[in-house]
Structure formats: C-alpha cells, structure tokens
Design a protein around this motif. Structure first.
Motif, short mmCIF file in Angstrom:
data_model
loop_
_atom_site.label_atom_id
_atom_site.label_comp_id
_atom_site.label_asym_id
_atom_site.label_seq_id
_atom_site.Cartn_x
_atom_site.Cartn_y
_atom_site.Cartn_z
N THR A 337 0.84 -1.20 0.00
CA THR A 337 0.00 0.00 0.00
C THR A 337 0.88 1.25 0.00
O THR A 337 2.09 1.17 0.15
N GLU A 338 0.23 2.40 -0.09
CA GLU A 338 0.95 3.64 0.16
C GLU A 338 1.29 3.69 1.66
O GLU A 338 0.61 3.03 2.45
N PRO A 339 2.30 4.47 2.03
CA PRO A 339 2.68 4.52 3.45
C PRO A 339 1.65 5.28 4.30
O PRO A 339 1.10 6.29 3.88
N TYR A 340 1.41 4.75 5.49
CA TYR A 340 0.55 5.41 6.48
C TYR A 340 1.38 5.73 7.72
O TYR A 340 2.44 5.14 7.94
N VAL A 341 0.86 6.61 8.56
CA VAL A 341 1.42 6.78 9.91
C VAL A 341 0.39 6.20 10.87
O VAL A 341 -0.71 6.73 11.01
N VAL A 342 0.73 5.07 11.48
CA VAL A 342 -0.24 4.34 12.30
C VAL A 342 0.46 3.76 13.53
O VAL A 342 1.13 2.73 13.47
N GLY A 343 0.29 4.41 14.65
CA GLY A 343 0.95 3.99 15.88
C GLY A 343 0.43 2.69 16.47
O GLY A 343 0.95 2.21 17.47
N GLY A 344 -0.58 2.10 15.87
CA GLY A 344 -1.06 0.81 16.37
C GLY A 344 -0.37 -0.35 15.67
O GLY A 344 -0.43 -1.49 16.13
N HIS A 345 0.26 -0.07 14.55
CA HIS A 345 1.00 -1.11 13.84
C HIS A 345 2.49 -0.90 13.97
O HIS A 345 3.25 -1.84 14.10
N THR A 346 2.93 0.36 13.88
CA THR A 346 4.33 0.68 14.11
C THR A 346 4.41 1.50 15.40
O THR A 346 3.47 1.50 16.19
N ALA A 347 5.54 2.19 15.62
CA ALA A 347 5.73 2.87 16.91
C ALA A 347 5.57 4.38 16.81
O ALA A 347 6.07 5.12 17.65
N SER A 348 4.85 4.86 15.77
CA SER A 348 4.71 6.30 15.54
C SER A 348 3.67 6.94 16.43
O SER A 348 2.59 6.38 16.59
N GLY A 349 3.96 8.12 16.94
CA GLY A 349 2.91 8.87 17.62
C GLY A 349 3.41 9.67 18.80
O GLY A 349 4.60 9.95 18.92
N TYR A 350 2.47 10.03 19.65
CA TYR A 350 2.82 10.82 20.84
C TYR A 350 3.85 10.08 21.68
O TYR A 350 3.77 8.86 21.87
N TRP A 351 4.79 10.82 22.20
CA TRP A 351 5.74 10.32 23.19
C TRP A 351 5.01 10.35 24.53
O TRP A 351 4.59 11.41 24.99
N VAL A 352 4.81 9.18 25.11
CA VAL A 352 3.98 9.09 26.33
C VAL A 352 4.72 8.34 27.43
O VAL A 352 5.68 7.60 27.17
N ASP A 353 4.26 8.50 28.65
CA ASP A 353 4.80 7.70 29.75
C ASP A 353 3.93 6.44 29.90
O ASP A 353 2.98 6.23 29.13
N GLU A 354 4.25 5.64 30.88
CA GLU A 354 3.54 4.37 31.01
C GLU A 354 2.03 4.57 31.21
O GLU A 354 1.22 3.73 30.84
N GLY A 355 1.66 5.70 31.82
CA GLY A 355 0.23 6.01 32.01
C GLY A 355 -0.39 6.64 30.78
O GLY A 355 -1.54 7.09 30.83
N ARG A 356 0.34 6.70 29.69
CA ARG A 356 -0.11 7.30 28.42
C ARG A 356 -0.35 8.80 28.55
O ARG A 356 -1.19 9.38 27.85
N ALA A 357 0.38 9.44 29.48
CA ALA A 357 0.38 10.90 29.54
C ALA A 357 1.35 11.40 28.48
O ALA A 357 2.44 10.86 28.32
N THR A 358 0.95 12.44 27.75
CA THR A 358 1.83 13.05 26.75
C THR A 358 2.71 14.08 27.46
O THR A 358 2.62 14.26 28.68
N THR A 359 3.54 14.77 26.70
CA THR A 359 4.40 15.80 27.30
C THR A 359 3.62 17.07 27.62
O THR A 359 4.16 17.97 28.24
N LEU A 360 2.36 17.16 27.19
CA LEU A 360 1.53 18.31 27.55
C LEU A 360 0.68 17.92 28.76
O LEU A 360 -0.14 17.00 28.66
N PRO A 361 0.84 18.60 29.89
CA PRO A 361 0.03 18.24 31.06
C PRO A 361 -1.46 18.27 30.72
O PRO A 361 -1.93 19.15 30.01
N GLY A 362 -2.19 17.28 31.21
CA GLY A 362 -3.63 17.23 30.96
C GLY A 362 -4.02 16.49 29.69
O GLY A 362 -5.19 16.25 29.45
N LEU A 363 -3.02 16.13 28.87
CA LEU A 363 -3.34 15.43 27.62
C LEU A 363 -2.78 14.00 27.67
O LEU A 363 -1.60 13.80 27.92
N PHE A 364 -3.66 13.04 27.38
CA PHE A 364 -3.31 11.63 27.36
C PHE A 364 -3.58 11.09 25.96
O PHE A 364 -4.39 11.67 25.24
#
Ligand SMILES: Cc1cc2nc3c(=O)[nH]c(=O)nc-3n(C[C@H](O)[C@H](O)[C@H](O)COP(=O)(O)OP(=O)(O)OC[C@H]3O[C@@H](n4cnc5c(N)ncnc54)[C@H](O)[C@@H]3O)c2cc1C
Ligand code: SF4
Ligand code: SF4
Lengths: 572, 104
Positions: A337-364
C-alpha cells in the motif's frame, strides 16, 4: 457561526476503538462527567467501520505477555518501548474478555478456551465490533456523545491542555469543549501519499481514509513531543481492493509466490516490513506480479473466505464475484500500500509515559495516535484507552481545581479568546477564504499535490518506497508551499470546511514525517524507512528519533532506548 | 469504489447519512439521500447496512476492477444476506450468520 460551549471533567477526542473503551472505563466513576466527541457517528466510525477479521493481539495458551512484547520489539527491530508494550500486553486478554462480555462472538474450543489462529490471534466474528463498542460507551450514564463534530485544535492554558475546539460537519455551529483532562484517540493518518488507486477509487485504501492525522497535527501544533513517525506502516494487501491479506495467509496458509510460482518470502525475512519489501523487490527484478497461492484450497475454504471478507472488507468478496473466479480457482494478487502513519501497527505517535500521559500536562493519548507501542491492534487500543482513562482520573484527583463539574451538555454563550481565534479561522474559510487563492485552488487539488510530492520525493509507491536526503528536502519545500494555500481556501459549507481541515492536518503530519525520515540516517526497516543515502542499519541509530514543532518548524532529536525490562525514567 | 442510491426506493430517513464515517451522504432538497462525494467512499458498507429500504448498492470503480456487479445486503435478526448482481442479470447470494465466528 453559532457557538456552543460544553464543559466536562474528561474530554475524549475520537470515539473509535480506544475512545469508546476509555469512555466505558470512565463509566465506573459516575461522579466524573465525560464527553466523547467524534467527527462521525460512533456506530461505524474509524478503522472498525466495516468490521475486523480477528483479535490480532492476544496472549495465547502457554505464552506470556513478555512473549508478545518480545515479538513486537523484534518486529520493530528494537525501536519500541518495552514499558509501553508490557503494560499493554498484560491487559490484552482482559480486554478481549470485555469485548465478549459486551456481545462480540468468539469461537471456542471444546475445552472452553478461545480458538487460536497462529500464536497471537483468536477467532471472532468482528463485523459488529464497532456498534458493540459504541453501545458500551453510550450505556454509561455519565458519558455524553457529541457526534459529527470535527475537532481541529487543542486549547492550552498555562502550559496545560484544558480542552479543544471544533465545528459541526453539517451545520453552522462551532464548539468550545472545556475539560479538566483530555484523552486523544483520533487514530492514525491515511491519505498522506498518492494511494494505490489514485483515480476514482482513491479512498479504496486499507487504513481508514477519514482518520487524517488530526491528533498528531493538534499535538504538534500545541508543542507535544512525537516519536518514531519515520517508522511508516506499509501493508501487504490484496490488489485493487487493498483488503487485508492475513485472513488468507494465516487462514488457509497461502504462501507468497512470484509470477513464476516460486515461494519468495524466505528470501527476504518474515518481519512485517520484510514481507512488503520482498514483494517490491520481486516486482523490480521482473518476477512480478506476486500472489498468495490459494489455487486449490477447495470450495468449502473459498466459501469461508467469502464470509470472512464480508465480515471485514466486503469489497474483496465483491471482487471475486465480479471476476467470476474465487480464490480456489485463481491466486490472489498482492501489492504494497501507500505509506501510512499508524501507531497501532508501528511505533509512531505521541511520546507518552507508562500512564499514556503526553508531554503536555492534561493530555493523554491512546490507540493508533500514541507512539512507542507497535502491534496494538484492537485489543491493544482498548488496553491503552483503559490506561489513559485511569491516568486522566488520577490527574483530576491530583488537581482538584481542574474538574469542570459540567454535565457535558452544551450551553450557548461566549467563547474564550483562544477559542474565538480558532473559530475566526473557520469563518474566514466559510466567508470565501483568500480570493487570490480560492479562485484557483480547492482542497482536492492541494491534496493531490501533497500526495504527488510525498510519493515522488518521500518514498511513495512509485519509488519503491525509497528516498534520498535531497528528495526529502524537496518534499518539505513542496509541502511547506502548500500550507499557506490551504489557509486561504474557501469552504462553501460545513462539509467543505471538514475537507479543508483534513488537508491542513495532513500537511502538518507530512512536514513532521519528512523531518523524521531525514533524521534517521540509516535503513533499519526495509520499505518502512528505506533511506537510499544510508542503505545499512547503523548501530548509532539504536535510539528513538523524536520531534517537537516550534514556530511552524519541526525540530528532531534522539532519546535512548527503553529496552527489555527497562522503564522510562522521565518523560522529558 | 462507491455507492449508488436508488432515489425511488429511498424513504428519506437519513440513516445512511448518520452512519457514514466520512460524512459523504446527505439528504438532498428533494428529501432523498444523495452521495455527494463518490470518489471519497471507503467501501465500508455502513450505509448499506443502515438503510431500511435496501436502496443503496455498492460497486467497485473500474480502476479497482469493477465491471458493473453490484452488492446489496439485507439483514434480519442475526442473518445477513449479501446479494451480488452481475450486469448479465445473474445473481449470487452469500448468507452470513452473526452468531458464527469466522472460520479463518
Ligand atoms: C481495515 C482494517 C482492518 C483491521 N483489522 C484488524 C483485525 O482484524 N484485528 C485487529 O486486532 N486489528 C485490526 N485492525 C487494526 C485496528 O482496527 C486499529 O488498530 C484500531 O481500531 C485503532 O483504534 P483507534 O481508536 O486508535 O482508531 P479508530 O478506531 O479509527 O478511532 C479513531 C476515531 O477518531 C475519530 N476522529 C478522527 N479525527 C477526528 C477529529 N479531528 N475530530 C473528532 N474525531 C475524530 C474517528 O472518526 C474515529 O472514530 C484493522 C484496521 C483496519 C484499518
Ligand atoms: S460505503 Fe461507507 S464510506 Fe462509502 S458511502 Fe457508505 S458509509 Fe460512506
Ligand atoms: S438509509 Fe436508505 S432510505 Fe434512509 S435516507 Fe438513506 S438511502 Fe434513503
């Protein structure tokens, strides 16, 4: 535009797989008000609209969560986060069980265990998985669902995310959605590259064409850190219909063969990326087209495949009927296929901690929009939705001043100045945009230009997924040149406005993707990131490539790996 | 890859427009559903499944191998009957029971 403001304790952006499950999780806390907002109706929105084939992420009998995490680590050639993978893997089976409790049909063995397919899958009837998840979210008395509202921007105050802004895709209404905590669950990004069928059937693609990378774009624009966008996902799919191939490959054990009938998969390796790469190489070497060898599977297996595809990707069964020859008679042609950005198949996406908190407070972040944890699939997205919901609750508890106390119902009234600025942007498009631009261009035309540039210069199908540094620089120039044009487009109605913002999101994601591709100066995954200037794996790149956007520019930097048994010390 | 809507059969209930994940269908001024973006259809068949009147048929674009065969679905209880109509008039049906898991 009329404007409506809605207050809730937790805002879930995207009522897909992860979002619906986050809402179901929050249902156990009736004192917390929850608003789920989706650009579509949640009965059939996102990846699951047509149904799915199997539960692809499951810890099968005699195996452990570590086994699953090891597999995902290896498939990503080490560029994944152990802490995220293991916390997800430990919840996979409970999430599958929750699906069954909600009404999904699982096949059982005589001893009562789930019927397995290979070492990580279990068999289901996945046709109605999305209506089932939607019902599970709606059933919660403290959850309200706001549908057909496209969210375009996050609201950030004092460094923390306090809500989002969007518009109705069918009427003249803008929304300011305020919350104490926000869960991003908008899925991945399709439509960045020129697709397999670029003409009339341009949306006959594998990934959901209505998941346009909004979550990545909103995060980037708000300054969130992203990881590993350069690990693009390219799937091996059935030619024309771009339907999944796993059903055939694993179901009837059909090997990949070239035009001469030789089984070639062993020559290139069995990682997901290598299976695609091998098919491209066979084609380039003049041995294509390539097929899944299904001939002779028998009438009964053929009927079963007809049904399995109707439960997931009806186009493929139609294709067989149309041709008057099913898989028993004719091998099934495959293509990348054409390339996608899909963090459920590869490792692309928000940088999160184990609790899935992003680097912006209040955003998961949860599901395909969250990075670091590949091979999530449905159950992994559910697990992350659950983890993010629990973290959002803990965040609210730690910051009692943030709870909105709203009932997640709307009230007309004044918007905050930040929201007003965003709404003014909607109104400018609806009022005709910049006449000098709008006279010449529309969203379709600019989208095609973006896809063509990405295809040619950033490793699309037509280049065998390969790119050079000079090409990437050209891609960036071209995409950057389209951004101001997109800002000047006219929108005749709310649906047109949706297309303008989908384009805007994709352009932002393309800029970040190109920067990531340029930053990883090696080739670690064939096809996914095939760098012609650096065709070998370089041990110096055993690290994550991360990025942040500042003043419209994408800055990239690296972070050390979180390997087996390790945890992330701190988010930044 | 797209859908075609039979205005004579459509009862104007709007279920297809609410079901489409891409906001591609709208009710027109005549009260009937209208496919407003034929090139943008994903082929998920959510609209076919939602339509109480069986007014929506799905087809493959010629560029994706389509040669005029259409697909319809009717549902009653757990049973779905998928009907393939070829241009030569021949019809084939495949029945799927929602209570059965996939064999593969
Ligand atoms: C065709 C296909 C087949 C698959 N088959 C399988 C399978 O057999 N087994 C398996 O385990 N996995 C399968 N997967 C993978 C799995 O479906 C996905 O990984 C998972 O569903 C992702 O969940 P998500 O919540 O991240 O995204 P989604 O479920 O897509 O949810 C995203 C939601 O966000 C909404 N949204 C997007 N942008 C906005 C915005 N700007 N504002 C508001 N809302 C927005 C969308 O409408 C959607 O509802 C398949 C995926 C696809 C595409
Ligand atoms: S098949 Fe799916 S994408 Fe196409 S019009 Fe119907 S609901 Fe929309
Ligand atoms: S669902 Fe069927 S009957 Fe209802 S508006 Fe759509 S096409 Fe018409």
């Amino acid at each position: 535009m009329r404007s409506v403001r809605v207050d809730a304790d937790v805002l879930v952006i995207g009522g897909g797989t992860a979002g619906c499950f986050a809402a179901r999780t929050l249902g156990a806390y009736p004192q917390v008000s929850v608003l789920v907002v989706d650009k579509a109706g949640i009965e059939r929105s996102g990846c699951l609209a047509a149904g799915v084939n199997a539960i692809n992420a499951y810890v099968t009998r005699g195996r452990t969560p570590e086994y699953y995490a090891d597999y995902a680590m290896d498939d990503a050639a080490g560029i994944a986060r152990w802490d995220l993978l293991i916390s997800m893997s430990r919840r996979l089976n409970d999430c599958a069980r929750a699906l069954e409790d909600e009404g999904l049909v699982f096949l059982r063995e005589p001893d009562g265990s789930y019927a397995e397919r290979g070492t990580r899958n279990v068999k289901i009837n996945g046709e109605n998985i999305k209506p089932i998840l939607a019902r599970a979210a709606r059933r919660q008395p403290n959850v309200r669902v706001l549908e057909r509202v496209d969210v375009t921007d996050l609201l950030v105050e004092g460094g923390a995310v306090v809500g989002a802004v969007g518009f109705s895709v069918n009427s003249d209404v803008a929304y300011e959605l305020r919350a104490g905590a926000v869960i991003m669950a908008t899925g991945g990004a399709a439509g960045l590259y020129r697709p397999n069928n670029p003409g009339f059937s341009r949306h006959k693609m594998w990934y959901c064409p209505f998941d346009t990378g909004a979550g990545y774009a909103m995060g980037l624009l708000a300054g969130a850190e992203m990881t590993t966008l350069e690990m693009r996902f390219i799937a091996l799919r059935c030619k024309d219909t771009i339907a999944p191939t796993g059903t055939i490959a694993q179901g009837v054990h059909a090997p990949q063969v070239n035009a001469a009938g030789e089984v070639y998969e062993g020559r290139y390796g069995l990682r997901t990326s290598e299976r695609v790469w091998g098919t491209v190489q066979e084609d380039l070497a003049g041995r294509g087209p390539c097929y899944l060898r299904t001939r002779g599977i028998g009438e009964r297996a053929q009927r079963d495949l007809y049904r399995a595809y109707l439960n997931m990707s009806p186009a493929q069964t139609l294709r067989w009927m149309e041709a008057g020859a099913g898989p028993d008679e004719r091998d099934v042609e495959v293509e990348g296929t054409e390339p996608y950005v899909v963090g459920g198949h590869t490792a692309s996406g928000y940088w999160v901690d184990e609790g899935r908190a992003t680097t912006l407070p209040g955003l998961f972040a949860a599901g395909d929009v969250a990075g670091g944890a590949p091979q999530k699939y449905v159950t992994g997205a559910l697990a992350e939705g659950q983890i993010a919901a629990q973290s959002a609750l803990a965040y609210l508890e730690a910051h009692p001043g943030l709870a909105r106390g709203g009932d997640a119902r709307g009230a007309s009234g004044g918007l905050s100045p930040a929201a007003e600025r965003i709404v003014a942007g909607y109104e400018a498009h609806l009022a005709g945009g910049d006449p000098a631009v709008a006279r010449l261009f529309d969203a379709d035309q600019l989208e095609e230009a973006m896809q063509t540039a990405m295809d040619r210069y950033a490793g699309g199908i037509s280049c065998g997924y390969r790119y050079t540094e000079a090409g990437l620089a050209q891609a960036d120039r071209q995409v950057a040149g389209l951004q101001p044009l997109a800002d000047g487009l006219a929108a005749a109605d709310a649906d047109d406005l949706l297309r303008v913002y989908e384009l805007r999101e994709r352009l932002v994601v393309c800029r970040a993707l190109v920067a990531h591709l340029a930053a990883r100066r090696e080739t670690r995954w064939h096809a996914f990131a095939e760098n012609a200037d650096h065709p070998q794996t370089d041990p110096a790149f055993a690290c994550y490539v991360n990025s942040r956007m500042r003043d419209g520019r994408v800055e990239t930097f690296t972070r050390p790996l979180v390997g087996r048994g390790e945890r992330l010390e701190r988010l930044d | 890859m797209s859908v075609s809507i039979d205005a004579r059969a459509c009862v104007g209930c709007g279920a297809c427009a609410r079901a489409c994940p891409g906001n591609l269908i709208a009710l027109g001024p005549d009260g009937h559903a209208r496919m407003r973006r034929p090139r943008d259809c994903w082929g998920c068949t959510a609209c076919l499944k939602a339509c109480p009147a069986g007014a929506i048929a799905y087809f493959l674009g010629a560029d994706a191998g389509g040669r005029g065969t259409t697909l319809r679905v009717s549902r009653s209880g757990a049973l779905s009957v998928w009907e393939f109509r070829r241009p030569d008039g021949s019809v084939e049906r495949v029945e799927v029971d929602a209570r059965d898991a996939n064999a593969y």
